[in-house]
Design a protein around this motif. Structure first.
Motif, PDB file in Angstrom:
ATOM      1  N   LEU A   1      -7.426  70.697  31.311  1.00 54.85           N
ATOM      2  CA  LEU A   1      -7.497  70.815  32.763  1.00 54.85           C
ATOM      3  C   LEU A   1      -8.467  69.778  33.313  1.00 54.85           C
ATOM      4  CD1 LEU A   1      -6.927  72.291  35.451  1.00 54.85           C
ATOM      5  CD2 LEU A   1      -8.786  73.885  34.856  1.00 54.85           C
ATOM      6  N   TYR A   2      -7.947  68.911  34.179  1.00 52.19           N
ATOM      7  CA  TYR A   2      -8.760  67.883  34.851  1.00 52.19           C
ATOM      8  C   TYR A   2      -8.877  68.238  36.330  1.00 52.19           C
ATOM      9  CZ  TYR A   2      -8.486  64.805  30.785  1.00 52.19           C
ATOM     10  OH  TYR A   2      -8.611  64.263  29.532  1.00 52.19           O
ATOM     11  N   LEU A   3     -10.061  67.997  36.893  1.00 55.24           N
ATOM     12  CA  LEU A   3     -10.309  68.307  38.292  1.00 55.24           C
ATOM     13  C   LEU A   3     -11.032  67.161  38.995  1.00 55.24           C
ATOM     14  CD1 LEU A   3     -11.684  71.986  37.977  1.00 55.24           C
ATOM     15  CD2 LEU A   3      -9.350  71.298  38.532  1.00 55.24           C
TER      16      LEU A   3
ATOM     17  N   VAL B   1      -5.459  78.454  32.855  1.00 57.61           N
ATOM     18  CA  VAL B   1      -5.658  77.437  33.886  1.00 57.61           C
ATOM     19  C   VAL B   1      -5.836  78.105  35.241  1.00 57.61           C
ATOM     20  CG1 VAL B   1      -4.497  75.613  35.204  1.00 57.61           C
ATOM     21  CG2 VAL B   1      -4.469  75.554  32.715  1.00 57.61           C
ATOM     22  N   LEU B   2      -4.965  79.044  35.557  1.00 52.39           N
ATOM     23  CA  LEU B   2      -5.053  79.741  36.837  1.00 52.39           C
ATOM     24  C   LEU B   2      -6.341  80.559  36.935  1.00 52.39           C
ATOM     25  CD1 LEU B   2      -1.330  80.872  37.013  1.00 52.39           C
ATOM     26  CD2 LEU B   2      -2.404  79.102  38.410  1.00 52.39           C
TER      27      LEU B   2
ATOM     28  N   ASN C   1      -7.679  72.884  26.162  1.00 58.51           N
ATOM     29  CA  ASN C   1      -6.811  73.809  25.427  1.00 58.51           C
ATOM     30  C   ASN C   1      -6.631  75.163  26.130  1.00 58.51           C
ATOM     31  OD1 ASN C   1      -6.515  71.887  23.369  1.00 58.51           O
ATOM     32  ND2 ASN C   1      -8.399  72.580  22.380  1.00 58.51           N
ATOM     33  N   LEU C   2      -6.180  75.097  27.359  1.00 55.51           N
ATOM     34  CA  LEU C   2      -5.945  76.311  28.133  1.00 55.51           C
ATOM     35  C   LEU C   2      -4.452  76.610  28.220  1.00 55.51           C
ATOM     36  CD1 LEU C   2      -8.315  75.805  31.212  1.00 55.51           C
ATOM     37  CD2 LEU C   2      -8.851  76.871  29.009  1.00 55.51           C
TER      38      LEU C   2
ATOM     39  N   THR D   1      -2.778  68.176  31.303  1.00 59.05           N
ATOM     40  CA  THR D   1      -2.213  67.238  30.328  1.00 59.05           C
ATOM     41  C   THR D   1      -1.999  67.977  29.013  1.00 59.05           C
ATOM     42  OG1 THR D   1      -4.383  66.433  29.548  1.00 59.05           O
ATOM     43  CG2 THR D   1      -3.382  65.289  31.427  1.00 59.05           C
ATOM     44  N   GLY D   2      -0.806  67.864  28.449  1.00 61.64           N
ATOM     45  CA  GLY D   2      -0.432  68.643  27.284  1.00 61.64           C
ATOM     46  C   GLY D   2      -1.237  68.324  26.039  1.00 61.64           C
ATOM     47  N   ARG D   3      -1.586  69.383  25.318  1.00 63.70           N
ATOM     48  CA  ARG D   3      -2.330  69.241  24.054  1.00 63.70           C
ATOM     49  C   ARG D   3      -1.543  69.787  22.866  1.00 63.70           C
ATOM     50  NH1 ARG D   3      -6.136  66.675  22.149  1.00 63.70           N
ATOM     51  NH2 ARG D   3      -7.312  68.411  21.294  1.00 63.70           N
TER      52      ARG D   3
END
Length: 572
Positions: free
Chosen positions: A504-506, A528-529, A522-523, A495-497
């Motif tokens: 990043l949600y999991l 993220v990867l 804030n990645l 989700t954009g910040r």
């Protein structure tokens, strides 16, 4: 079937002068008229006033500007490059071939970027000029389509699932979804007066259901047919889960209080899964939808607009108080929930034969965007197609009601036009969604649709490193926390910040019945990867047979639910 309309209880709300400015604007808008007509004819600007921009949302139209050019135009002391997003009202997402052909034609005339299928089974035109709005809506009206209540503080377009193995039931459910949509449609004449130049009626237009201030915020309803949860039923304000016994629709389990949007800056902001509350007979669905919506109308927060969604109303007044209100207005108690089982929240891609021997085929459309070569391919295909069309809540196109004698012709035509591969996309493409985001959405903080192809390529490369290329992992990307692509139900969500940065949600579920949990803030895409790599490594070696990624994360305690709203809804 119940036809009673619930009267409006205006005395429950806060006094108007203490309410949010949006509420005061609605009250003085003369049932959504405002000064929209005057603004449309003002040649000195490409936009309309702020207040009229809020009102046109009820007409299915958002005023936006091209954010790619915003700073450059500001330096040159020019007004923003105003343009409009037009969202169609298509209950259940069904279209005829003729409607699609005309929508395609109109998009080439009026839209700057083709056609976009949304996550609520409808179509958006982007980049429409102010002077084009009225001719566009007049042309749509000629094919039986309008845009009323596709946006705004009202009941939005109703979504409806499909189950090829229960096609007769699917038709019944679709008919009830359309009936519910018609029942909850605003009755104001403002739409026809503004866009079709219809003369005002002799009597003042009023809203017997909504009143002059409509709802506190948007309201979303969905119907689903197990075992497919193809509309994400637990994201709906009101959800109806079809109960089928001996191939017959006997009724619905009712769920209330779902919603995806949140603000990262407020602790009292959160996504919520809807709560199953009981069973009703099928014919009661339109009326109970109205009853629940009127409870939100009367008890929703009209002062703090962020806390105005139904999920917050439900949590504020409490589930027991809500049930008492519901029984009083509905006139009877709901029966106990009946068993149901949901297995996935994606579309069935490829070919499927229905129980009445018709055929259905689902074409994958990445991010729902149809433009350039793909638009030309589809235009050529639909010229010779004889069936119907259904848009899905996963942004795809279904070719439906194909008779057996046409199936080989349809398949050949798809193959000749290079469309056949869309029936069998990669397993990861099939479970990836993204919202529009930049450059048109005014709420977007980061890219979504435009970065999806490149990010998906990197994501697939990472999966291949750990021999996971055949394992679908629900991935959703949005440009802000508001949740238009339902990210909080995904196994992995961004989700954009800020430009280039994402939360990043999991840990969501492939069934759509569990909320994801915030993992890191804030990645960049690379970060993220990097965060996913060690989890993919463990998943590749330690997963159980046929275990999904989100379920693996929970079983191994990499994800911990932080609140009751974050728990999985147990299969019943």
């Amino acid at each position: 079937m119940t036809t009673l309309t619930i009267a409006r209880h205006s005395d429950i709300s806060q006094p108007l002068n203490e309410q949010h400015s949006n509420e005061q604007l609605k009250a003085k808008s003369h049932f959504l008229r405002g000064t929209i007509r005057e603004g449309l004819h003002d040649a000195n600007t490409g936009g309309i006033s702020h207040d009229d921009g809020l009102l046109t949302k009820f007409h299915g139209i958002y005023q936006q500007d091209d954010r790619d050019t915003r700073q450059h135009r500001l330096i040159r002391k020019l007004e923003p490059h105003y343009q409009f997003m037009v969202r169609l009202r298509i209950p259940g997402g069904r279209l005829t071939k003729q409607q699609w052909i005309e929508i395609d034609r109109l998009s080439r005339i009026y839209s700057s970027n083709g056609i976009r299928i949304t996550t609520r089974q409808t179509i958006q035109f982007h980049g429409v000029g102010k002077q084009c709005l009225q001719p566009l809506l007049i042309s749509l009206e000629k094919i039986g389509i309008d845009t009323l209540a596709a946006c705004g503080d009202d009941n939005r377009g109703i979504v409806c699932g499909v189950n090829p193995d229960a096609s007769r039931v699917a038709q019944q459910v679709y008919d009830l979804a359309r009936e519910t949509s018609s029942r909850l449609l605003p009755k104001t004449d403002a739409y026809r007066e503004t866009w079709y130049d219809t003369p005002p009626s002799a009597s003042q237009s009023e809203e017997p259901l909504y009143g002059e201030t409509y709802l506190p915020r948007k309201f979303k309803i969905g119907f689903v047919i197990p075992p497919d949860n193809d509309i994400d039923i637990f994201a709906q304000d009101v959800g109806f889960i079809a109960v089928i016994e001996k191939s017959r629709l006997v009724g619905f389990n009712v769920c209330v209080g779902g919603g995806m949007g949140q603000l990262d800056s407020r602790e009292d902001s959160y996504p919520r899964l809807s709560t199953p509350i009981g069973f009703i007979e099928a014919s009661d669905a339109p009326f109970i939808a109205e009853v629940i919506m009127t409870i939100q109308r009367d008890y929703g927060d009209r002062k703090d607009r962020h806390r105005a969604r139904f999920k917050y109303t439900l949590d504020r007044i409490g589930l027991d108080s809500f049930k008492n209100l519901l029984v009083n207005r509905f006139g009877k108690k709901l029966a106990p929930l009946k068993p149901y089982r949901l297995t996935n929240n994606g579309d069935k891609l490829g070919w499927h034969q229905t129980e009445d021997s018709q055929w259905l085929a689902t074409l994958h459309i990445q991010s729902g965007r149809i433009n350039h070569h793909l638009q030309d391919q589809l235009q050529a295909f639909f010229q010779q197609y004889s069936g119907e069309i259904r848009l899905t809540a996963n942004q795809n196109i279904q070719l439906i009601n194909i008779p057996p004698y046409d199936i080989y012709d349809v398949a050949r035509r798809l193959s000749d036009l290079g469309l056949y591969e869309r029936l069998i996309p990669s397993s990861q493409e099939a479970v990836t969604l993204s919202c529009v985001a930049l450059p048109t959405c005014g709420l977007a903080m980061a890219e979504a649709e435009r970065i999806t192809p490149d990010f998906l390529a990197l994501f697939n490369d990472l999966k291949r490193q750990y021999d996971l290329q055949t394992k679908p992992i629900t991935l959703r990307i949005t440009g802000c926390p508001n949740g238009c692509a339902r990210p909080y139900l995904a196994e992995i969500a961004l989700t954009g910040r800020a430009p280039g940065l994402y939360n990043l949600y999991l840990g969501g579920s492939h069934r759509g019945d569990r909320l994801a949990t915030l993992h890191e803030k804030n990645l960049s895409q690379t970060q993220v990867l990097d965060a996913l790599a060690p989890l993919f490594d463990l998943y590749s070696t330690d997963r159980l047979n046929n275990e999904y990624f989100g379920d693996f994360l929970h079983r191994c305690h990499f994800i911990k639910s932080s609140s009751i709203s974050n728990q999985s809804i147990q299969e019943r």
